[in-house]
Design an enzyme around this catalytic site. Sequence first.
Site, short mmCIF file in Angstrom:
data_model
loop_
_atom_site.label_atom_id
_atom_site.label_comp_id
_atom_site.label_asym_id
_atom_site.label_seq_id
_atom_site.Cartn_x
_atom_site.Cartn_y
_atom_site.Cartn_z
CG ASN A 226 -16.29 -58.23 0.01
OD1 ASN A 226 -16.71 -57.13 -0.34
ND2 ASN A 226 -17.03 -59.32 0.00
CG HIS B 117 -20.19 -53.58 -6.67
ND1 HIS B 117 -20.43 -52.65 -7.64
CD2 HIS B 117 -20.13 -54.77 -7.29
CE1 HIS B 117 -20.51 -53.25 -8.82
NE2 HIS B 117 -20.33 -54.55 -8.63
CB THR B 118 -18.24 -53.65 -0.35
OG1 THR B 118 -16.99 -54.24 -0.70
CG2 THR B 118 -19.35 -54.65 -0.56
CB SER B 119 -14.23 -50.14 -1.91
OG SER B 119 -14.34 -50.07 -3.32
#
Length: 260
Positions: free
Chosen positions: A136, A32-34
């Site tokens: 992350n 998600h954070t990428s």
Amino acid sequence: MDHFPGTWGRPRNDVYGAYDHSYLHTTGPKTHTSSPAVTGTSVIGVKFNGGVVLATDNLASYGSLARFTDVKRLRTFGENAVVGFGGDVSDMQYIDRLLESMDIRENYSSHGNMLNAKNLHTYLAKVFYKRRSEFNPLWNHVLVAGFDGEGKPFLSSADLLGTTFSGPHLATGFGAHLAVPILRRLFPEERPIEDISKEEAVSALKDCLKVLFYRDARSIDKYSIAVITKDGIDLKEDEQIENQSWAFAERIKGYGAQTK
């Protein structure tokens, strides 16, 4: 007629074989954070004689959509430090909670000393590097403005890789390409910071914000600006760019659904 919309547009099973759903099942890590969804654009900062000024616009874009037009991306810390956030808004909110908890600990500590801007920048750089090392990352690029331990104006940046650098004027996002050349022309390296007044620095940032509004599709004409001096932080969060050329469009009539 096929009454199941889920199969519309797919190849026929009797010709090409059954649809393979195995790609939907994965044991890999979440990513998600990428792929940040809601993001803010440029942060601009300039040192002047006696302090630092920092500015951002108030837009958070959902992809290419100018979705949220009242997102404040400047955060105060203590009495003499401000953090300006570019990048993912959800990660900005996470860092904001980190800073708030640290601010509370500092205020209730027994030693009676507050972290200055340089300490705060070092802490954020370590947080970024730790999260990057865990694959992350926090998808942000921040500017930290205020004063160092010797009482001198401080301005430095940290990005999602933990990379840091300082300078008399800095910018993130598209501002690194459009605002920094303007600031270099107004405040060349040979010009000492002691010769730069607060009024000059504020005026230069307003000009940069206007250029970004014209040229950066992820920017709007509402902005926040913070002036950090030894007397404290003067933060204004609902400012409007003045004398903008795009205002002429409001007077164009007679096209589309407009009738008056």
